[in-house]
Design a protein around this motif. Structure first.
Motif, PDB file in Angstrom:
ATOM      1  N   GLY A 309       0.785  -1.234   0.000  1.00 32.65           N
ATOM      2  CA  GLY A 309       0.000   0.000   0.000  1.00 32.65           C
ATOM      3  C   GLY A 309       0.811   1.275   0.000  1.00 32.65           C
ATOM      4  N   ALA A 310       2.156   1.184  -0.016  1.00 33.17           N
ATOM      5  CA  ALA A 310       2.975   2.399  -0.057  1.00 33.17           C
ATOM      6  C   ALA A 310       2.811   3.083  -1.412  1.00 33.17           C
ATOM      7  CB  ALA A 310       4.441   2.057   0.176  1.00 33.17           C
ATOM      8  N   SER A 311       2.683   4.396  -1.396  1.00 34.75           N
ATOM      9  CA  SER A 311       2.534   5.140  -2.644  1.00 34.75           C
ATOM     10  C   SER A 311       3.897   5.450  -3.241  1.00 34.75           C
ATOM     11  CB  SER A 311       1.797   6.449  -2.370  1.00 34.75           C
ATOM     12  OG  SER A 311       2.597   7.294  -1.552  1.00 34.75           O
ATOM     13  N   ARG A 312       3.861   5.918  -4.508  1.00 34.82           N
ATOM     14  CA  ARG A 312       5.129   6.333  -5.134  1.00 34.82           C
ATOM     15  C   ARG A 312       5.799   7.439  -4.319  1.00 34.82           C
ATOM     16  NH1 ARG A 312       4.800   6.792 -11.712  1.00 34.82           N
ATOM     17  NH2 ARG A 312       4.525   4.576 -12.162  1.00 34.82           N
ATOM     18  N   GLY A 313       4.981   8.363  -3.857  1.00 38.54           N
ATOM     19  CA  GLY A 313       5.536   9.471  -3.082  1.00 38.54           C
ATOM     20  C   GLY A 313       6.224   9.000  -1.824  1.00 38.54           C
ATOM     21  N   GLN A 314       5.657   7.999  -1.160  1.00 41.51           N
ATOM     22  CA  GLN A 314       6.287   7.481   0.063  1.00 41.51           C
ATOM     23  C   GLN A 314       7.641   6.850  -0.228  1.00 41.51           C
ATOM     24  OE1 GLN A 314       2.824   5.131   1.485  1.00 41.51           O
ATOM     25  NE2 GLN A 314       3.258   6.075   3.475  1.00 41.51           N
TER      26      GLN A 314
END
Length: 745
Positions: A309-314
């Motif tokens: 569930g980690a986003s690209r931004g994270q």
């Protein structure tokens, strides 16, 4: 997410350490440069504050000359009438003290040679009673008779002279013998103030020998009566003595004096910071490569984060935070080490120069901390930006595969590299061809950086064929074939690793090529342009204060075997309102000795009020034959000069020339160089012997042949090259760390 990324980062301590070393080394040199320069600058500021703490107002004469390269030679004087006016006619003056102190007193040691200097002045002063407690008479008494002197304690240690010894001193006058009656130091158990040496004469003798005339002073120090502020006293004195003098408070005097040495400390800081930035630039390749490979090796890890569930931004921010932490911690370590290295640099400079630099502890100013941390962290983050963006693009499905994502095609990278390289070459060409004036740092520094970067971007496209060709030697063994294939498998990684080493090797090689080319050029041009077998030259440490009487040229010309003699005086003057180095001598002899080529007008012996211009000066000032311009000299001369000829610049003649009659108000009445053309080169030995006998009484003058002069010029280049190699070793060390890091990863 952040905790997981940090755990991953800390689980590979060795590669973390190697990456950090690049930043540590660069920031260490940067902070060391700032600390060393600031420590010396602060020391001089405190020194001049101490020297002037009991002076409320100081009066000096305005000099009409341009800023001198040797600022400690005073050429404008306060006359006796003005000194009396300050003492007797200005309300609020408690007492005033006329002083004589200027550079140019050269002591001859027991070995028969002039005591050298590494840049600190060699003062000659008139002794005055000191009520401030700054001076401390260590041994003996102050000079009281014309044949007596006192010397500073550091000069006594250098020479080994003791009370009642006979000491020879050269000043504006030829060598003269004095009896040493006193040795003095300074408050705080100092043997000198910043490494200078001082010879104290009686006041009339100091005026005669150091200033060339009686009844004048270099400055007048005044103390205010109780209730009168230094600013009030300054205004009263200025109103009374008029605009021909510079009137400063003691605080303003201290600031002006410390400003005189600011150029040296500023140059030292700039010189070292440039190499620190080069080291950081090289380290950026190492950091970029490290983060690129870390991202590649952690593809599955990053993809798993995405699948959870980690986003690209994270992911992007996590990699950038790693780089910020790495850069910040490394910069802090580099800063701490740099403070120590900066102090060691100051001690090393003291050792090399033999000077007692006025340092009082380490000076670490806030801007040093801020800039070091910002630059170190900034370089690290910039190097990690591309790997961070690349990390954010890892698809979650990649977690299901064992293979890392394949490299993208090299087409766009190669095109971008070609553009960057072309832009760098263009900037270099614009400056090297002198198409664009000024902007040296931007054009040369920026052009070189872009050219390096462009080559690094082009390198992946050529790394495979090059490594394949070079690897043919190793293909017979299985490890050899594996090594060649592994090198070519990831051309980006190979190219970036090689780029860091490329920078260090290129800079070191370039420095060597430049130095050897300049040395070869100097040798060739000296032999081509200098038509003299023997040179009479003063000790270079004496600057404009040393030399010999130019009238000696007549005696030199009378020696059997001598055809032509040229004695040259040199000074910095204001020529047409521009500061210019000018020489004075017999232009007829210069035509022979320097093989002058006429461009316009006549190249002949010149009279008073006439000047020969070199071609570059004529073009720069838009002057031609027949034009008139004013020459203002150090000691107040203001002479109209008519251009009678223009000559072509060469290796030994590249400054305007006036006749000896127009040099009477130069900083020094002495000639610094003499050139001797012989009727027969085979008579060099006998003529040299005669010249040595002629100058036997002047130990700061030596007679050498042209080859010795060339060797002296080349020796200076060797010293500069040695310093460059030591500093460039930093980039080589960083580059080697990059190779080690790549192989370990």
């Amino acid at each position: 997410m952040l905790r997981a990324m940090l755990r991953s980062l800390l689980s590979h301590k060795l590669r973390l350490l190697l990456s950090a070393l690049a930043v540590v080394l660069g920031t260490m040199f940067m902070s060391a440069a700032f600390v060393a320069g600031d420590t010396m600058a602060k020391g001089f500021e405190q020194l001049f504050e101490t020297v002037n703490e009991d002076v409320d107002v100081q009066v000096t004469a305005k000099s009409t000359a341009p800023e001198q390269t040797d600022s400690e030679v005073v050429t404008a004087f306060v006359d006796q009438a003005t000194a009396d006016t300050i003492a007797n006619d200005v309300d609020g003056v408690a007492h005033s003290t006329p002083q004589v102190i200027t550079d140019g007193a050269r002591v001859i040691g027991k070995n028969g040679k002039v005591v050298g200097s590494t840049g600190a002045p060699r003062f000659g002063a008139g002794w005055v009673p000191d009520n401030s407690g700054l001076l401390e008479m260590r041994e003996g008494n102050p000079p009281a008779a014309p044949n007596q002197i006192a010397i500073s304690a550091n000069l006594a240690k250098k020479t080994g002279y003791t009370i009642n010894d006979q000491v020879d001193v050269i000043t504006l006058a030829p060598r003269r013998t004095f009896t040493l009656v006193g040795i003095f130091g300074y408050r705080g158990d100092r043997d000198s103030l910043g490494g200078e040496t001082t010879v104290a004469f009686t006041m009339p003798v100091a005026q005669e020998l150091m200033l060339g005339k009686l009844g004048v002073y270099t400055n007048v120090d005044a103390t205010a009566e109780t209730g009168v502020t230094p600013e009030e006293l300054k205004n009263r004195i200025a109103a009374k003595i008029g605009p021909s003098y510079v009137v400063r408070t003691g605080e303003e005097t201290a600031k002006a004096q410390s400003k005189d040495v600011a150029g040296f400390t500023s140059f030292l800081k700039t010189f070292l910071v440039v190499f620190a930035v080069v080291g950081l630039f090289t380290g950026a390749f190492l950091i970029f490569n490290t983060f690129s490979m870390l991202v590649a090796q952690r593809t599955r890890e990053l993809a798993l984060y995405r699948s959870f569930g980690a986003s690209r931004g994270q992911v992007n921010r996590a990699v950038l935070i790693e780089s910020v932490l790495l850069g910040l911690l490394s910069s802090i370590v580099g800063l701490v080490l740099g403070i120590g290295v900066g102090w060691l640099l100051v001690l090393l400079l003291q050792k090399l120069t033999g000077s007692d630099l006025p340092t009082n502890g380490i000076s670490v100013r806030p801007y040093v901390v801020v800039w070091t941390l910002l630059v170190g962290t900034g370089f690290t983050v910039l190097a990690a930006v591309i790997p961070a963006v690349r990390a954010s693009r890892v698809a979650p499905i990649a977690a299901m595969r064992d293979a890392a994502t394949p490299d993208r095609p090299l087409g766009r990278l190669t095109l971008a590299g070609a553009v960057v390289f072309a832009l760098g070459v263009l900037l270099l060409a614009l400056k090297l061809t002198d198409t664009v004036k000024g902007n040296l740092a931007l054009l040369l520094g920026g052009g070189a950086a872009l050219a390096f970067l462009g080559v690094a971007m082009l390198a992946p496209a050529i790394s495979r064929p090059v490594t394949g060709w070079l690897g043919a030697v190793f293909r017979r063994s299985v490890p050899g074939r594996l090594g060649v294939r592994n090198t070519g498998r990831n051309p980006r990684r190979t190219a970036v690793t090689a780029a860091a080493l490329m920078i260090g090797v290129t800079l070191a090689t370039g420095a060597g090529v430049i130095a050897s080319s300049v040395k070869a050029g100097v040798t060739k041009l000296f032999r081509q342009d200098l038509n003299a077998e023997l040179i009479v030259m003063s000790d270079f440490t004496s600057g404009t204060t040393g030399g010999f009487n130019p009238a000696k040229a007549t005696e030199m010309a009378a020696i059997p075997g001598v055809q032509t003699v040229l004695a040259l005086q040199s000074d910095r003057v204001s020529l047409g309102d521009k500061a210019t180095q000018v020489v004075a001598g017999d232009a007829g002899a210069a035509t022979t000795v320097f093989r002058l080529e006429r461009v316009a007008g006549e190249i002949r012996a010149i009279n008073a009020g006439e000047i020969l211009l070199d071609e570059d000066t004529a073009k720069d000032r838009n002057l031609s034959v027949g034009d008139t311009l004013r020459m203002r000299t150090a000691r107040g001369g203001d002479i109209p000069e008519q251009v009678v000829g223009i000559f072509k610049n060469n290796q030994v003649a590249s400054t305007p020339m006036v006749g000896p009659a127009d040099a009477t108000t130069f900083t020094s009445p002495l000639a610094q160089q003499g050139f001797v053309k012989l009727t027969d080169p085979d008579r060099a030995a006998s003529v040299e012997q005669a010249l040595n006998a002629m100058f036997a009484g002047n130990p700061e003058v030596s007679v050498v042949d042209s080859s010795a002069l060339i060797k002296q010029q080349n020796r200076i280049l060797d010293v500069i090259l040695g310093i460059l190699y030591v500093l460039l070793l930093l980039t080589i060390v960083v580059a080697v760390l990059g190779v080690i890091n790549t192989l370990l990863l």
